[in-house]
Design an enzyme around this catalytic site. Structure first.
Site, mmCIF file in Angstrom:
data_model
loop_
_atom_site.group_PDB
_atom_site.id
_atom_site.type_symbol
_atom_site.label_atom_id
_atom_site.label_comp_id
_atom_site.label_asym_id
_atom_site.label_seq_id
_atom_site.Cartn_x
_atom_site.Cartn_y
_atom_site.Cartn_z
ATOM 1 N N SER A 95 0.828 -1.202 0.000
ATOM 2 C CA SER A 95 0.000 0.000 0.000
ATOM 3 C C SER A 95 0.864 1.255 0.000
ATOM 4 O O SER A 95 2.020 1.238 0.437
ATOM 5 C CB SER A 95 -0.874 0.043 1.264
ATOM 6 O OG SER A 95 -1.655 -1.097 1.406
ATOM 7 N N PRO A 160 -4.974 -1.223 3.034
ATOM 8 C CA PRO A 160 -5.268 -2.251 2.032
ATOM 9 C C PRO A 160 -4.358 -3.465 2.141
ATOM 10 O O PRO A 160 -4.815 -4.613 2.018
ATOM 11 C CB PRO A 160 -5.068 -1.510 0.699
ATOM 12 C CG PRO A 160 -5.267 -0.075 1.025
ATOM 13 C CD PRO A 160 -4.712 0.090 2.403
ATOM 14 N N TYR A 161 -3.073 -3.235 2.383
ATOM 15 C CA TYR A 161 -2.124 -4.344 2.478
ATOM 16 C C TYR A 161 -2.420 -5.218 3.687
ATOM 17 O O TYR A 161 -2.509 -6.450 3.579
ATOM 18 C CB TYR A 161 -0.704 -3.796 2.554
ATOM 19 C CG TYR A 161 0.370 -4.859 2.600
ATOM 20 C CD1 TYR A 161 0.767 -5.521 1.443
ATOM 21 C CD2 TYR A 161 0.993 -5.198 3.795
ATOM 22 C CE1 TYR A 161 1.754 -6.497 1.479
ATOM 23 C CE2 TYR A 161 1.982 -6.166 3.841
ATOM 24 C CZ TYR A 161 2.358 -6.817 2.683
ATOM 25 O OH TYR A 161 3.327 -7.782 2.728
ATOM 26 N N ARG A 162 -2.569 -4.605 4.861
ATOM 27 C CA ARG A 162 -2.835 -5.376 6.069
ATOM 28 C C ARG A 162 -4.120 -6.189 5.930
ATOM 29 O O ARG A 162 -4.184 -7.370 6.302
ATOM 30 C CB ARG A 162 -2.962 -4.437 7.282
ATOM 31 C CG ARG A 162 -1.673 -3.801 7.740
ATOM 32 C CD ARG A 162 -1.963 -2.912 8.950
ATOM 33 N NE ARG A 162 -0.807 -2.149 9.363
ATOM 34 C CZ ARG A 162 0.113 -2.560 10.239
ATOM 35 N NH1 ARG A 162 -0.001 -3.770 10.757
ATOM 36 N NH2 ARG A 162 1.109 -1.792 10.584
ATOM 37 N N LYS A 165 -3.815 -9.139 3.451
ATOM 38 C CA LYS A 165 -3.068 -10.270 3.996
ATOM 39 C C LYS A 165 -3.862 -10.997 5.075
ATOM 40 O O LYS A 165 -3.779 -12.234 5.191
ATOM 41 C CB LYS A 165 -1.724 -9.800 4.543
ATOM 42 C CG LYS A 165 -0.758 -9.310 3.455
ATOM 43 C CD LYS A 165 -0.484 -10.395 2.421
ATOM 44 C CE LYS A 165 0.602 -9.990 1.445
ATOM 45 N NZ LYS A 165 0.864 -11.033 0.435
#
Length: 246
Positions: A95, A160-162, A165
């Site tokens: 992100s 978004p990344y967290r 995942k």
């Protein structure tokens, strides 16, 4: 006990560099034919040429994992090579640093989700049904410690990344339940590689790509049953060959 990779067909994403390149080489060295995926064709072709020059069996399949049409076409391209026994999804995008939940644009959200979560689902549903039918397969998705809802995953930011995942971790757990937690011959797991010296992790990261790849390769090689005949632990998030809570 370990499963031989001789004669197995493996699909590895992010295979042109970083952890994905190490995983691809590791599987090829163990005897697998490796279908190497990455978005950029030229670096991918160079990486695969290096494997072939070393006498390893590898094929380059350029593919933009954020492109639905490319993923639709990928299934046919893979089928022409053979039946996939191993999927290791290493590719990911990070992100923007300022992408907090209330500040993330829809465009940024979709950009990250497309590769980090949607592609994980699409790849799994492309090769997973065949594995389930043959009662043999290994699916490993590279997740991240930032996707944990316990420990470092609670810090906020990089939304978004967290969240993507964390979604990968949930998908792995859900699919493992559906496949009998390994009793039907298919193991499904997620890996936290730690902070590695990759394009994403940066040159000052404390861990090497080889260290990040180790657990993924170990998971792929495991037998579905332990020496006593009981199913091995699967459907979890792993770090350094140990289960970690998420």
């Amino acid at each position: 006990m370990t499963t031989s990779m001789e004669g197995r067909l493996a699909l590895v994403t992010g295979a042109s560099r970083g952890i994905g390149a190490v995983v691809a080489r590791g599987l090829a060295t163990r005897g697998a034919t490796v279908l190497c995926l990455a978005r950029d064709g030229e670096p991918l072709e160079a990486a695969v040429a290096g494997l072939v020059d070393d006498g390893l069996d590898a094929v380059a399949l350029p593919c933009d994992l954020a492109d639905d049409d490319a993923l639709d076409a990928l299934a046919g391209r893979v089928e022409r090579v053979g039946e996939v026994d191993v999927l290791v999804h290493c590719a990911a995008v990070m992100s923007d640093k300022g992408a907090k939940t209330l500040r993330t644009t829809p465009q940024e959200w979709r950009r990250v989700m497309a590769v980090d979560l949607d592609a994980a689902f699409r790849l799994t549903t492309t090769v997973g049904p065949g594995m389930a039918a043959r009662r043999r397969g290994r699916i490993v998705h590279y997740s991240a410690c930032l996707g944990r809802m316990s420990g470092p995953g609670n810090a906020g930011g990089l939304a978004p990344y967290r969240i993507a995942k964390a979604g990968v971790n949930a998908m792995v757990r859900n699919l493992s339940h559906e496949l009998g937690h390994g009793r039907r011959g298919v193991l499904v797991d997620a890996v936290c590689p730690g902070h590695c010296r990759t394009d994403m992790g940066g040159p000052e990261a404390p861990r090497s790509p080889e260290e990040g790849a180790d657990t993924g390769l170990w998971l792929v090689e495991r037998d579905a049953l332990d020496p006593d005949g009981a199913p091995v632990v699967t459907g979890r998030l792993w770090e350094d060959r140990a289960v970690v809570p998420w």
